[in-house]
Structure formats: structure tokens, C-alpha cells
Design a protein around this motif. Sequence first.
Motif, mmCIF file in Angstrom:
data_model
loop_
_atom_site.group_PDB
_atom_site.id
_atom_site.type_symbol
_atom_site.label_atom_id
_atom_site.label_comp_id
_atom_site.label_asym_id
_atom_site.label_seq_id
_atom_site.Cartn_x
_atom_site.Cartn_y
_atom_site.Cartn_z
ATOM 1 N N ARG A 197 -1.246 6.339 -9.999
ATOM 2 C CA ARG A 197 -1.866 5.599 -8.897
ATOM 3 C C ARG A 197 -1.509 4.108 -8.986
ATOM 4 O O ARG A 197 -1.163 3.477 -7.987
ATOM 5 C CB ARG A 197 -3.384 5.789 -8.984
ATOM 6 C CG ARG A 197 -4.129 5.351 -7.761
ATOM 7 C CD ARG A 197 -5.622 5.497 -7.986
ATOM 8 N NE ARG A 197 -6.094 6.835 -7.705
ATOM 9 C CZ ARG A 197 -6.848 7.545 -8.539
ATOM 10 N NH1 ARG A 197 -7.177 7.069 -9.723
ATOM 11 N NH2 ARG A 197 -7.278 8.731 -8.202
ATOM 12 N N THR A 200 2.162 3.721 -7.938
ATOM 13 C CA THR A 200 2.354 3.865 -6.487
ATOM 14 C C THR A 200 1.944 2.585 -5.773
ATOM 15 O O THR A 200 2.632 2.112 -4.871
ATOM 16 C CB THR A 200 1.519 5.070 -5.967
ATOM 17 O OG1 THR A 200 1.825 6.207 -6.777
ATOM 18 C CG2 THR A 200 1.843 5.386 -4.525
ATOM 19 N N ASP A 201 0.822 2.001 -6.197
ATOM 20 C CA ASP A 201 0.341 0.746 -5.604
ATOM 21 C C ASP A 201 1.303 -0.411 -5.886
ATOM 22 O O ASP A 201 1.584 -1.230 -5.008
ATOM 23 C CB ASP A 201 -1.044 0.390 -6.160
ATOM 24 C CG ASP A 201 -2.156 1.056 -5.375
ATOM 25 O OD1 ASP A 201 -1.832 1.943 -4.558
ATOM 26 O OD2 ASP A 201 -3.340 0.713 -5.582
ATOM 27 N N SER A 204 4.335 -0.303 -3.715
ATOM 28 C CA SER A 204 4.091 -0.670 -2.313
ATOM 29 C C SER A 204 4.020 -2.186 -2.111
ATOM 30 O O SER A 204 4.285 -2.692 -1.028
ATOM 31 C CB SER A 204 2.812 -0.010 -1.794
ATOM 32 O OG SER A 204 1.688 -0.564 -2.433
ATOM 33 N N ARG A 213 11.175 3.917 -7.902
ATOM 34 C CA ARG A 213 11.358 4.123 -6.455
ATOM 35 C C ARG A 213 12.354 5.257 -6.205
ATOM 36 O O ARG A 213 12.167 6.093 -5.322
ATOM 37 C CB ARG A 213 11.855 2.823 -5.809
ATOM 38 C CG ARG A 213 11.225 2.536 -4.435
ATOM 39 C CD ARG A 213 11.790 1.264 -3.822
ATOM 40 N NE ARG A 213 11.501 0.084 -4.629
ATOM 41 C CZ ARG A 213 10.342 -0.573 -4.579
ATOM 42 N NH1 ARG A 213 9.387 -0.153 -3.783
ATOM 43 N NH2 ARG A 213 10.147 -1.637 -5.318
ATOM 44 N N LEU A 216 10.768 8.596 -7.040
ATOM 45 C CA LEU A 216 9.814 8.958 -5.987
ATOM 46 C C LEU A 216 10.533 9.492 -4.748
ATOM 47 O O LEU A 216 10.125 10.501 -4.167
ATOM 48 C CB LEU A 216 8.954 7.737 -5.634
ATOM 49 C CG LEU A 216 7.658 7.977 -4.870
ATOM 50 C CD1 LEU A 216 6.770 8.998 -5.558
ATOM 51 C CD2 LEU A 216 6.902 6.669 -4.671
ATOM 52 N N ARG A 221 7.479 12.682 -6.243
ATOM 53 C CA ARG A 221 6.311 12.395 -7.086
ATOM 54 C C ARG A 221 6.729 11.691 -8.371
ATOM 55 O O ARG A 221 7.870 11.790 -8.806
ATOM 56 C CB ARG A 221 5.549 13.677 -7.435
ATOM 57 C CG ARG A 221 6.395 14.728 -8.143
ATOM 58 C CD ARG A 221 5.639 16.042 -8.290
ATOM 59 N NE ARG A 221 4.635 15.986 -9.328
ATOM 60 C CZ ARG A 221 4.863 16.216 -10.619
ATOM 61 N NH1 ARG A 221 6.090 16.513 -11.042
ATOM 62 N NH2 ARG A 221 3.890 16.159 -11.495
#
Length: 322
Positions: A197, A200-201, A204, A213, A216, A221
Motif C-alpha cells: 500500500r 502504491t501510494d 502515484s 512501476r 506493476l 501487482r
Amino acid sequence: MMDKLIIGVDIGGTTIKMALIQESGEIVEKWVITTNTKSNGIHIIPDIAAAIKNKIRERSIDSSSILGIGVGAPGPVNMQTGILYTAVNIGWEKPVALREELQALTDLPVVIENDANVAALGEMWKGAGDGARDVICVTLGTGVGGGVIVNGDIAHGIKGAAGEIGHITAVPVNGYYCNCGKYGCLETVASATGVIRLATDELSRNAEPSVLREILSQQGRLTAKAIFEAAQKGDKVAVKVVDNLTFYLGLSLANLGSALNPEKIVIGGGVSHAGDTLLKPLRAKFKEYAFPTVAESTTIEVATLGNDAGVIGAAWLIKYKH
């Protein structure tokens, strides 16, 4: 004279780990059965009893040479009454008389304890705790579990909820929602899912090129393992993620350390496999935030028993608590 035997049982959401263990804490044999959670888990205790009886029969063990059965269960327990309050992940939504039922089915003495606590006891007795009598154990897995040992015994609290380290508020403002109903718990940022988590944040809001990146976009994932491997290779985004994680974890452990001044803090679970990539920044953050005496006298180590911690800690219960 041969050691007497203890049976250690560690009840998990998917499997139930069992072991025959010598009084000295050495494992003689271990085996696993599936956790049958159907019909609100009514088959679980009979399944454990049947597996124990089968093993005793198979090895022609005289039941008089067995000291008892120690059980780690996934929920808050009352050691005096032998009742497990709830264990929703295995279907037990109401209190279960775990000790009484298992004793009736096996004719052997039973002692029960919370699973994170027995893992802590196992590490204290035969693992990274190395016999230290003041130890905090933290398990960084799918969630964050913990056990607090003070002067050689588990701290329980008034309702068996002492050691819920995963639910220390680590992010007091704008934290992620936790399954416990609160926001910003340590579990939301320091578990395997929490690390993902955070990554991912970070991706972004951080435009820097990163192997994360690429992973992903190619695989759809991320994994905690991939994040730590990228950080080890110097990927700037991954390094920032590990920095954030160790800030939250280091601050929480420093506050616990300042309250309890343990000899050792033992880190286990899948996230601990990151080794020095996690430990080096974590130790630095702990030293920065802990009371100076604590920073000097408490060491942070990686757990050594892996999946055996629970059954070994369960055996400790019979040896010292029965």
C-alpha cells in the motif's frame, strides 16, 4: 531417563501445525492438518484430537509419558477458564471452551494461549530471544501480531488483548482503514499488505523512474519481496517506501521500548526475510526515537524459529504453566 513428551498445537486459518516435542524443547516430529472451518469450525477440535490420538497410536507412545497439550489459538483467550473468546478467521464467532473440549476428547491436560503469544514464548525459549526474560516479539506477515514477555512471562492485560502491537496507532492523521475498525494502525503500514500500500501510494506521487512501476505494469501487482529487493539495489522509490515503513515501525517500537525496556525485540513473519534491508534503517529509527537508556540496552533481532515458533511456545506452556 528419556525426556517426557509434550504435544504442541498451533491453530492457523489454513492449517493446524502439530509437533511432538521433548521436555527440553527439541522437536521429535511435526505434522500438519487442514483447518476445517465449515459449519462455524465445529470440526476443528475433534480433528485436532483425532490427529493427536492417531500419532500416539502410530508411534506406540504410552500416554503416561505425555505431559500434556499446549495450544496456540488465533484470538484472545482466558487462560484461567480455558475459553477462547472469538476466532472469526476459523469460524468461531462465539466463545469456545477449547481447553475443556480438547481435554475431554484426549484425556490429556491442555493449556491454551493466543497464537502470537505462543510464538513469542517459542522465540524466547528456543529462538532469537536466547533465554532473555524481557522480550517483545513482532510478527510482520499478512497482518502484524505481537507478544510482550515481561520477566519471563506473557503480559495478558485485563481481557487478553495485551501485545496487540499491530493496532498501535502509527498514523494518527489520514491513516488507512484497518480491519479492527480504526484508522492508521501499525498493521496498515507495516504488514506485507501495508508495504504494498505504501509503495502504491509512493508511485502515484513520485514521478521518478522505478523498477516497481515496471513490475506493476507487467504483472499488475507488487509484492513486499519485490519492494525490498528493489530497495536493496538502490531503487529510489523503493528506498523511500522502506524509509516510510521503518519510520512507522521504528517509532512504534521505540515507544514500546521506552515503556518496557526489553532486552530484545524479535522481528518475525514474511517481511522479516528482508534482513538488513529492513533491519539497518529500523535499528537507526529505533535508536533515534527511543529513550537513550533503552536505545543502548535493547537489541533488535530477526526471529529464528520460523513456523516452528508456535508449536515450541505451546510446549513451553505445558512445561511451565501446567
